[in-house]
Design a protein around this motif. Structure first.
Motif: not given
Ligand SMILES: Cc1ncc(COP(=O)(O)O)c(C=O)c1O
Length: 283
Positions: A49, A183, A204, A209, A242-243
């Motif tokens: 992140h 997501s 994104l 992911r 997915t997130s």
């Protein structure tokens, strides 16, 4: 317990946390952000992140407000002060405060805010699966930047809510799914290949992911990073999103039509397990 927010160097009561009305984040959506999961008090994939935050800042030319080490201390402190064990921490960096003008003067200090709150892990939802609707992708051409300019996303999410769905999948001019409003979108073909769009400027590149791509590759699963259409998704064996907050969440219907047998499938289950193992999460 009263909530605490971090605002530009200070920890303040959440109800009093504020930035100036001429913050460029407020006036121009001139800012970027990250949402990081907290599990057992630990920040999940913090390095990923913080790397993506650096990327977003670099792409829009906002200077880094502090070192990653200092940011990591702020994030931990916000989590600690809010007594969050399982939840999320939100970090936002905008270009700063200035008299309203589209162009900006170099050298202004960025505004940094961070909040944290508890949130249940998405286990129950994963067992049931969720539905999605499809909407045109109305966003700009730099969706690889995690900007706070989310109006097309929030409008699409609201359409999903109004339709009783969990998420909206955005569809490009070629009829291919780009991603969800918050997501990444995936399908599993009838012959068992796991498919998600390649990470270019149309989506994104989710931290989840990336983790799932790596986990799938390490497990020797057939992986294809390519676009897929809504029709292909409807004919697929499985679909999922997915997130950071959803982990790996099965999609059981698209626009009211079932995917596969209309139930969460074995591949999504397997990938959730692999993801949780890799991220050090209890499923
Ligand atoms: C548009 C969009 N795509 C994908 C994702 C998933 O990214 P991540 O796995 O890093 O949470 C998000 C997360 O909020 C998002 O906003």
């Amino acid at each position: 317990m009263s909530r605490v927010a971090y605002v530009n160097g200070r920890y303040v009561p959440h109800r009093d946390a504020a930035v100036h009305i001429e913050d460029r984040g407020y006036q121009f959506a001139d800012g970027v952000y990250e949402v990081i999961a907290v599990a057992g008090g630990r920040l999940v994939d913090e390095a990923g992140h913080l790397a993506r935050l650096r990327y977003s800042l670099g792409e829009v030319g906002i200077p880094r407000p502090m070192t990653d080490r200092a940011l990591a201390i702020v994030l931990r402190e916000v989590v600690r002060r809010n007594l969050v064990k399982d939840g999320v921490v939100y970090l936002q960096v905008t270009r700063g405060v200035a008299r309203r003008d589209h162009g900006w003067a170099e050298g202004m200090p960025p505004s940094v805010v961070a909040t944290a709150r508890p949130k249940k892990q998405p286990t129950a939802l994963a067992a049931k699966g969720v539905s999605v609707i499809t909407v045109p992708d109305l966003r700009w051409k730099r969706c690889d930047i995690k900007t706070v300019g989310l109006l097309p996303n929030v409008m699409a999410k609201q359409l999903a809510r109004a339709a009783g769905a969990f998420e909206a999948w955005m569809v490009d001019d070629q009829g291919n799914v780009t991603e969800g409003t918050s997501s990444n979108a995936w399908i599993v073909t009838r012959d068992g290949a796991v498919v998600t769009r390649k990470a270019d400027s149309a989506i994104l590149n989710g931290i989840t992911r990336t983790a799932v791509v790596e986990a799938a590759a390490a497990a020797g699963l057939a992986l294809q990073t390519r676009p897929f259409s809504v029709d292909e998704a409807l004919g697929a064996a499985e679909a999922f999103v997915t997130s950071t907050t959803s982990f790996v969440l099965p999609v059981i219907s698209i626009d009211g039509r079932p995917v596969g047998d209309g139930k969460p499938g074995p591949m999504a289950r397997k990938l959730l397990g692999l993801y949780c193992e890799k991220a050090g999460l209890g499923e």
